[in-house]
Design an enzyme around this catalytic site. Structure first.
Site, PDB file in Angstrom:
ATOM      1  N   ALA A 106       2.208  -2.200   4.275  1.00  0.00           N
ATOM      2  CA  ALA A 106       1.927  -1.169   5.270  1.00  0.00           C
ATOM      3  C   ALA A 106       1.384  -1.894   6.498  1.00  0.00           C
ATOM      4  CB  ALA A 106       0.879  -0.210   4.727  1.00  0.00           C
TER       5      ALA A 106
ATOM      6  N   HIS B 245      -5.616  -9.064  -2.063  1.00  0.00           N
ATOM      7  CA  HIS B 245      -5.868  -9.242  -0.624  1.00  0.00           C
ATOM      8  C   HIS B 245      -7.013 -10.210  -0.369  1.00  0.00           C
ATOM      9  CE1 HIS B 245      -4.018  -5.206  -0.809  1.00  0.00           C
ATOM     10  NE2 HIS B 245      -3.478  -5.545   0.340  1.00  0.00           N
TER      11      HIS B 245
ATOM     12  N   HIS C 161      -7.767   4.123   5.709  1.00  0.00           N
ATOM     13  CA  HIS C 161      -6.817   3.765   4.652  1.00  0.00           C
ATOM     14  C   HIS C 161      -6.050   4.986   4.143  1.00  0.00           C
ATOM     15  CE1 HIS C 161      -5.024   1.221   1.630  1.00  0.00           C
ATOM     16  NE2 HIS C 161      -5.469   1.995   0.660  1.00  0.00           N
TER      17      HIS C 161
ATOM     18  N   HIS D 226      -3.097   0.413  -5.045  1.00  0.00           N
ATOM     19  CA  HIS D 226      -2.663  -0.859  -5.632  1.00  0.00           C
ATOM     20  C   HIS D 226      -2.972  -0.824  -7.118  1.00  0.00           C
ATOM     21  CE1 HIS D 226      -1.627  -3.232  -2.026  1.00  0.00           C
ATOM     22  NE2 HIS D 226      -2.369  -2.294  -1.449  1.00  0.00           N
TER      23      HIS D 226
ATOM     24  N   SER E 182       0.820  -1.218   0.000  1.00  0.00           N
ATOM     25  CA  SER E 182       0.000   0.000   0.000  1.00  0.00           C
ATOM     26  C   SER E 182       0.852   1.265   0.000  1.00  0.00           C
ATOM     27  CB  SER E 182      -0.871   0.052   1.259  1.00  0.00           C
ATOM     28  OG  SER E 182      -1.967  -0.780   1.119  1.00  0.00           O
TER      29      SER E 182
ATOM     30  N   MET F 226      -2.576  -6.745   6.832  1.00  0.00           N
ATOM     31  CA  MET F 226      -3.558  -7.649   6.224  1.00  0.00           C
ATOM     32  C   MET F 226      -3.029  -8.321   4.962  1.00  0.00           C
ATOM     33  SD  MET F 226      -6.901  -5.252   6.595  1.00  0.00           S
ATOM     34  CE  MET F 226      -7.169  -4.231   8.036  1.00  0.00           C
ATOM     35  N   SER F 227      -1.757  -8.648   4.967  1.00  0.00           N
ATOM     36  CA  SER F 227      -1.199  -9.275   3.752  1.00  0.00           C
ATOM     37  C   SER F 227       0.054 -10.070   4.098  1.00  0.00           C
ATOM     38  CB  SER F 227      -0.849  -8.184   2.732  1.00  0.00           C
ATOM     39  OG  SER F 227       0.217  -7.401   3.215  1.00  0.00           O
TER      40      SER F 227
ATOM     41  N   ASN G 229       0.909   3.657  10.898  1.00  0.00           N
ATOM     42  CA  ASN G 229       0.025   4.198  11.956  1.00  0.00           C
ATOM     43  C   ASN G 229       0.276   3.428  13.249  1.00  0.00           C
ATOM     44  OD1 ASN G 229      -1.506   2.104  10.087  1.00  0.00           O
ATOM     45  ND2 ASN G 229      -2.315   1.856  12.168  1.00  0.00           N
TER      46      ASN G 229
ATOM     47  N   TYR H 211      -9.018  -9.772   2.052  1.00  0.00           N
ATOM     48  CA  TYR H 211     -10.193  -8.969   2.444  1.00  0.00           C
ATOM     49  C   TYR H 211     -10.941  -8.366   1.255  1.00  0.00           C
ATOM     50  CZ  TYR H 211      -7.262  -4.723   2.030  1.00  0.00           C
ATOM     51  OH  TYR H 211      -6.449  -3.729   1.575  1.00  0.00           O
ATOM     52  N   GLU H 212     -10.373  -8.501   0.048  1.00  0.00           N
ATOM     53  CA  GLU H 212     -11.102  -8.070  -1.143  1.00  0.00           C
ATOM     54  C   GLU H 212     -12.091  -9.151  -1.587  1.00  0.00           C
ATOM     55  OE1 GLU H 212      -8.614  -5.895  -4.257  1.00  0.00           O
ATOM     56  OE2 GLU H 212      -7.085  -6.856  -3.016  1.00  0.00           O
TER      57      GLU H 212
HETATM   58  N1  HPA Z   1      -4.006  -2.905  11.002  1.00  0.00           N
HETATM   59  C1  HPA Z   1      -4.085  -3.774   9.970  1.00  0.00           C
HETATM   60  N2  HPA Z   1      -3.559  -3.518   8.763  1.00  0.00           N
HETATM   61  C2  HPA Z   1      -2.931  -2.345   8.588  1.00  0.00           C
HETATM   62  C3  HPA Z   1      -2.826  -1.388   9.627  1.00  0.00           C
HETATM   63  C4  HPA Z   1      -3.390  -1.693  10.894  1.00  0.00           C
HETATM   64  O1  HPA Z   1      -3.342  -0.909  11.857  1.00  0.00           O
HETATM   65  N3  HPA Z   1      -2.143  -0.330   9.106  1.00  0.00           N
HETATM   66  C5  HPA Z   1      -1.841  -0.646   7.827  1.00  0.00           C
HETATM   67  N4  HPA Z   1      -2.321  -1.860   7.495  1.00  0.00           N
END
Ligand code: HPA
Length: 274
Positions: free
Chosen positions: A115, A85, A249, A63, A32, A213-214, A237, A87-88
């Site tokens: 990320a 992903h 995001h 992406h 990301s 998440m990857s 973050n 989650y997609e």
């Molecule tokens: N959690 C899950 N996936 C992420 C995060 C997070 O805080 N930041 C970037 N991808």
């Protein structure tokens, strides 16, 4: 090896092999907001994944859905600008496609970026973290869907996962670039929602330093295929509850954007040290 996937993606692999200007050595999955790296190296061929029959379309901002054959300092690279992903709504056997294609096209190494949210209180947005290990707790069940796609002998490759030699190259590259590279364990979270503060506290207690998440399934699958694997996370973050700031995001892509130059320097140095 990989009888089911070989069958499923036979045409896709053949098409890519036909289009390939050279046999790539190092694959990079750009996470990301980190996709801009592709514009900093010499591109020989760019293929939009939309042109590839059977390739799952990317649905996420940041992406691009492009595969590049590129060169840097004489090294042949295969860049995945954008990933697939879970989650997609894709299955794990679709999500590992970049790792599978890297293997089929001849790569011997794969460098996976992402990320991630920082769980370790010493990590701050903008930090880079080298993965020392991965926690697969969150997708154990889904990973078992890869049964039948892996050979038995492949499991031995997990003794050096991620690759210690590759990690040492990354440490050396960070030192040369004067980058304070953090190290830690990456926890895979299925998404699509971010975690709750209670979940983050639990992940911290299970010795995890960052959450995303990857990566984990891609990394595992590539190692099963015999590639040397390494991964670096961009901490975009504070994970939920570590700070009171709201997560979304756009914060993730904003921080990744700020880190772009540092990331580019690190990756270029890694490639030149390989
Ligand atoms: N959690 C899950 N996936 C992420 C995060 C997070 O805080 N930041 C970037 N991808």
């Amino acid at each position: 090896m990989n009888p089911k996937l070989n069958l499923k993606y036979k045409d896709l692999v053949n098409l890519l092999k036909k289009k390939a200007p050279f046999i790539p050595e190092i694959a990079l999955i750009l996470g990301s907001g980190l996709g801009d790296f592709a514009s900093s190296v010499e591109l020989f061929k760019t293929i939009s994944t939309a042109e590839l029959p059977g390739y799952p379309p990317s649905t996420i901002i940041g992406h691009e859905g492009k595969i590049h054959f590129a060169k840097y300092e004489g090294k042949n690279l295969l860049l995945f600008q954008g990933r697939i992903h879970f989650y997609e709504g894709y299955s794990i056997s679709e999500c590992i496609l970049p790792a599978f294609l890297s293997y089929k096209l001849g790569c011997t190494k794969i460098f996976i970026t992402n990320a991630a949210g920082g769980i370790n209180p010493d990590f701050h947005p903008g930090d880079l973290m080298l993965a020392l290990s991965f926690n697969t707790f969150g997708i154990k069940k889904e990973l078992s869907s890869l049964i039948g796609t892996l050979s038995e002998e492949g499991t031995n490759n997990l003794r050096d996962f991620p690759s210690n030699a590759f990690n040492n190259i990354i440490r050396q590259a960070a030192k040369k670039e004067k980058i304070d590279l953090k190290e830690g364990v990456y926890w895979y979270s299925k998404g699509p929602s971010y975690e709750t503060p209670a979940e983050i506290r639990m992940m911290g207690k299970f010795s995890s330093d960052a959450v995303g998440m990857s990566t984990v399934h891609e990394a595992l699958f590539a190692a099963y295929c015999g590639l040397d694997v390494a991964s670096v996370s961009c901490i975009t973050n504070y994970a939920a509850g570590i700070s009171s700031a709201k997560l979304n995001h756009s914060e993730v892509t904003k921080t990744a954007n700020i880190v772009k130059n540092k990331f580019e320097r690190l990756v270029k140095r890694i490639i030149s040290l390989i």
